[in-house]
Scaffold this active site. Structure first.
Site, short mmCIF file in Angstrom:
data_model
loop_
_atom_site.label_atom_id
_atom_site.label_comp_id
_atom_site.label_asym_id
_atom_site.label_seq_id
_atom_site.Cartn_x
_atom_site.Cartn_y
_atom_site.Cartn_z
CE1 TYR A 144 -3.57 -2.47 0.38
CE2 TYR A 144 -4.46 -0.92 1.96
CZ TYR A 144 -4.62 -2.03 1.17
OH TYR A 144 -5.81 -2.68 1.15
CD GLU A 260 -2.55 -2.98 8.88
OE1 GLU A 260 -3.07 -2.19 8.07
OE2 GLU A 260 -1.33 -3.16 8.99
C1 LIG Z 1 6.65 -1.56 11.34
C2 LIG Z 1 5.92 -1.05 10.13
C3 LIG Z 1 5.39 -1.94 9.22
C4 LIG Z 1 4.70 -1.47 8.10
N1 LIG Z 1 4.21 -2.39 7.20
C5 LIG Z 1 3.60 -1.96 6.07
C6 LIG Z 1 3.18 -2.89 5.08
O1 LIG Z 1 3.35 -4.11 5.22
N2 LIG Z 1 2.58 -2.42 3.96
C7 LIG Z 1 2.37 -1.08 3.76
O2 LIG Z 1 1.81 -0.73 2.72
N3 LIG Z 1 2.78 -0.16 4.68
C8 LIG Z 1 3.38 -0.56 5.82
N4 LIG Z 1 3.82 0.36 6.76
C9 LIG Z 1 3.64 1.78 6.49
C10 LIG Z 1 2.61 2.49 7.36
O3 LIG Z 1 1.31 2.12 7.01
C11 LIG Z 1 2.85 3.99 7.18
O4 LIG Z 1 4.16 4.27 7.66
C12 LIG Z 1 1.84 4.81 7.95
O5 LIG Z 1 0.56 4.71 7.37
C13 LIG Z 1 2.26 6.31 8.02
O6 LIG Z 1 2.57 6.80 6.76
P1 LIG Z 1 3.92 7.63 6.52
O7 LIG Z 1 5.04 6.85 7.11
O8 LIG Z 1 3.98 7.98 5.08
O9 LIG Z 1 3.76 8.97 7.39
P2 LIG Z 1 2.94 10.26 7.01
O10 LIG Z 1 1.58 9.89 6.53
O11 LIG Z 1 3.77 11.10 6.09
O12 LIG Z 1 2.79 10.98 8.40
C14 LIG Z 1 3.80 11.79 8.98
C15 LIG Z 1 3.27 12.37 10.28
O13 LIG Z 1 2.12 13.22 10.02
C16 LIG Z 1 1.00 12.80 10.79
N5 LIG Z 1 -0.22 12.96 10.02
C17 LIG Z 1 -0.41 12.60 8.72
N6 LIG Z 1 -1.69 12.87 8.35
C18 LIG Z 1 -2.32 13.38 9.43
C19 LIG Z 1 -3.64 13.86 9.69
N7 LIG Z 1 -4.57 13.83 8.75
N8 LIG Z 1 -3.94 14.31 10.93
C20 LIG Z 1 -3.00 14.33 11.92
N9 LIG Z 1 -1.70 13.92 11.73
C21 LIG Z 1 -1.38 13.44 10.51
C22 LIG Z 1 1.27 11.32 11.08
O14 LIG Z 1 0.58 10.89 12.23
C23 LIG Z 1 2.78 11.31 11.26
O15 LIG Z 1 3.12 11.70 12.56
C24 LIG Z 1 4.52 -0.07 7.89
C25 LIG Z 1 5.04 0.83 8.82
C26 LIG Z 1 5.74 0.36 9.92
C27 LIG Z 1 6.30 1.35 10.90
#
Ligand SMILES: Cc1cc2nc3c(=O)[nH]c(=O)nc-3n(C[C@H](O)[C@H](O)[C@H](O)COP(=O)(O)OP(=O)(O)OC[C@H]3O[C@@H](n4cnc5c(N)ncnc54)[C@H](O)[C@@H]3O)c2cc1C
Length: 421
Positions: A144, A260
């Site tokens: 994703y 999930e």
């Molecule tokens: C251990 C681990 C396993 C994972 N496994 C998978 C996997 O198997 N497949 C997959 O597809 N992904 C996976 N992920 C990814 C995970 O789903 C994303 O890291 C997560 O959704 C956050 O996205 P980002 O890292 O792009 O942060 P961003 O979305 O860029 O967020 C950055 C910061 O902004 C804040 N923020 C963003 N939008 C808002 C809002 N609307 N309101 C308030 N605050 C906000 C967030 O809380 C965060 O603090 C994994 C992540 C981890 C840590």
């Protein structure tokens, strides 16, 4: 949402025989958890569980479970389930709570991909993919997140363009847990840039060994490499592998994400690891158990664990009543992340200097130091704490929704990811 009574039920004769069968299976195929009172250190939080040895062990366990007719108890026999009742599943869960089940590598496949294929797949897709997914022969992952699309995953830019009976996929995914040892994955990609961002996404089943796909493990601060970058360069995916209908993948993605959060939230006993008991033992061992600040911290973790237990009970009760996964999954997930942080911080504070530098035979300091490094992951994976709070605010507390000014605009006009430039 009332807390529903989870009081133990008396078994019928048939259920008692089934319980006995489960016990015999677990005794022969799984390792019993160490007692919380026996003073063993092994229930300190564990990290980096996904070694090659664990994968082989997990596959062997799942095969044995399937052969014994104890896998996917309520699922159709046609795919490898046992077509038994929810009560049988409860009995299995009650018995299994005393054992360490080597099944973490199947968390995504069994918890998210299998229910999505069962609900939205064609008969042919179910017959092709479910049996080996459920028996553990094949491991699945979830593609994703992208560098510019995590919390707002509907902003994803990986493109899939139709070419006869195939789709040509180009782009990049990131944080794909287990991609390096998975055989199959569920991918979401943009198939229509003229439609608004939620309406031009399609869900695909992809063979992780497709030419044009490159998987690069990422090194984490814990030294582990649990997740990956996945690059697609003109990778060809058969049209027969589209899940649901073209451009309707967002609806399916939301269902998968709900599964999930519920899977994480329903675990109900706090994060992986020994919870407050491990902290109490660490504090007893080094004499800090009398310290009022330590005691306050222990009470705090204990209270949160109990709350998470009740939330897990509520989720399981809703599932038992046949209700679809709801926002309570977000509550459980948020609590789990808060506990992981408080527990590891307190563990490190109790361990003191030995959590900064330790001798090889000291498993107190290094385990708590690793737990601290690992804790932020649970506040991000499966949707960050802030996103869970947004869901709780909107769907449980009834607060106004976040403004979404880009909901109706064609995707190609949005300033997201590299389109920002
Ligand atoms: C251990 C681990 C396993 C994972 N496994 C998978 C996997 O198997 N497949 C997959 O597809 N992904 C996976 N992920 C990814 C995970 O789903 C994303 O890291 C997560 O959704 C956050 O996205 P980002 O890292 O792009 O942060 P961003 O979305 O860029 O967020 C950055 C910061 O902004 C804040 N923020 C963003 N939008 C808002 C809002 N609307 N309101 C308030 N605050 C906000 C967030 O809380 C965060 O603090 C994994 C992540 C981890 C840590």
């Amino acid at each position: 949402m009332a807390i529903v009574d989870d009081a133990p039920q008396v078994d019928t004769a048939e259920e008692a025989a089934f319980r006995d069968r489960v016990r015999r299976f677990l005794e022969a195929n799984a390792q019993r958890r160490k007692s919380k009172r026996d003073g063993d250190e092994d229930d300190l939080p564990a990290v980096d569980p996904e070694s090659e040895q664990l994968i082989a062990q997990s596959k062997a366990y799942q095969k044995a479970l399937t052969d014994a007719g104890l896998a996917f108890l309520t699922w159709p026999k046609r795919y490898g389930g046992a077509e038994l009742t929810k009560r049988h599943q409860e009995i299995f869960n009650e018995e299994a709570s005393d054992y360490e089940l080597p099944n973490s590598v199947f968390q995504i496949g069994h918890g998210m991909c299998a229910p999505t294929i069962l609900e939205f797949g064609t008969d042919e897709q179910r017959d092709t993919f479910l049996p080996t997914l459920m028996s553990g022969e094949k491991i699945w992952c979830q593609l994703y997140s992208e560098p510019g699309a995590g919390s707002d995953v509907a902003s994803l830019q990986t493109r899939a363009v139709r070419d006869g009976d195939e789709w040509i996929v180009s782009g990049q995914k990131v944080w794909t847990s287990g991609a390096h040892y998975s055989e199959w994955g569920i991918l979401i990609a943009r198939t229509n840039v003229d439609a608004p961002k939620h309406k031009g996404i399609t869900m695909f089943i992809v063979d992780m060994r497709t030419p044009g796909m490159e998987i690069k493990p990422l090194k984490q601060i814990t030294k582990a490499s649990n997740f990956n970058e996945v690059f697609f360069t003109d990778a060809r995916v058969p049209h027969a592998n589209v899940l649901g209908t073209v451009d309707d993948g967002w609806r399916l993605s939301v269902a998968l994400l709900m599964n999930e959060r519920v899977a994480i939230g329903a675990s109900g006993g706090g994060p992986r690891g020994g919870g407050v008991n491990a902290l109490v033992r660490s504090a007893r061992r080094n004499g800090s158990i009398g310290d009022p600040v330590v005691r306050q911290g222990l009470a705090d973790v204990y209270t949160l664990e109990r709350l998470m237990g009740f939330t897990g009970q509520r989720i399981r009760a809703a599932q038992k009543a046949g209700r679809a996964p709801g926002p309570e999954g977000s509550l459980g997930k948020l609590l789990g992340a808060i506990i992981a942080r408080r527990q590891s911080d307190l563990g490190m504070a109790i361990a003191g200097a030995s959590s900064q530098a330790w001798s090889a035979e000291d498993h107190q300091g290094d385990r708590w130091a690793l737990a601290v490094l690992n804790a932020p992951a649970s506040a991000i994976a499966g949707g960050t704490n802030e996103i869970q709070k947004n869901i709780i605010g909107e769907r449980i507390l009834g607060l106004p929704k976040e403004p979404q000014v880009d909901r109706e605009q064609p995707f190609k006009e949005l300033k997201v990811g590299t389109q920002r430039a």
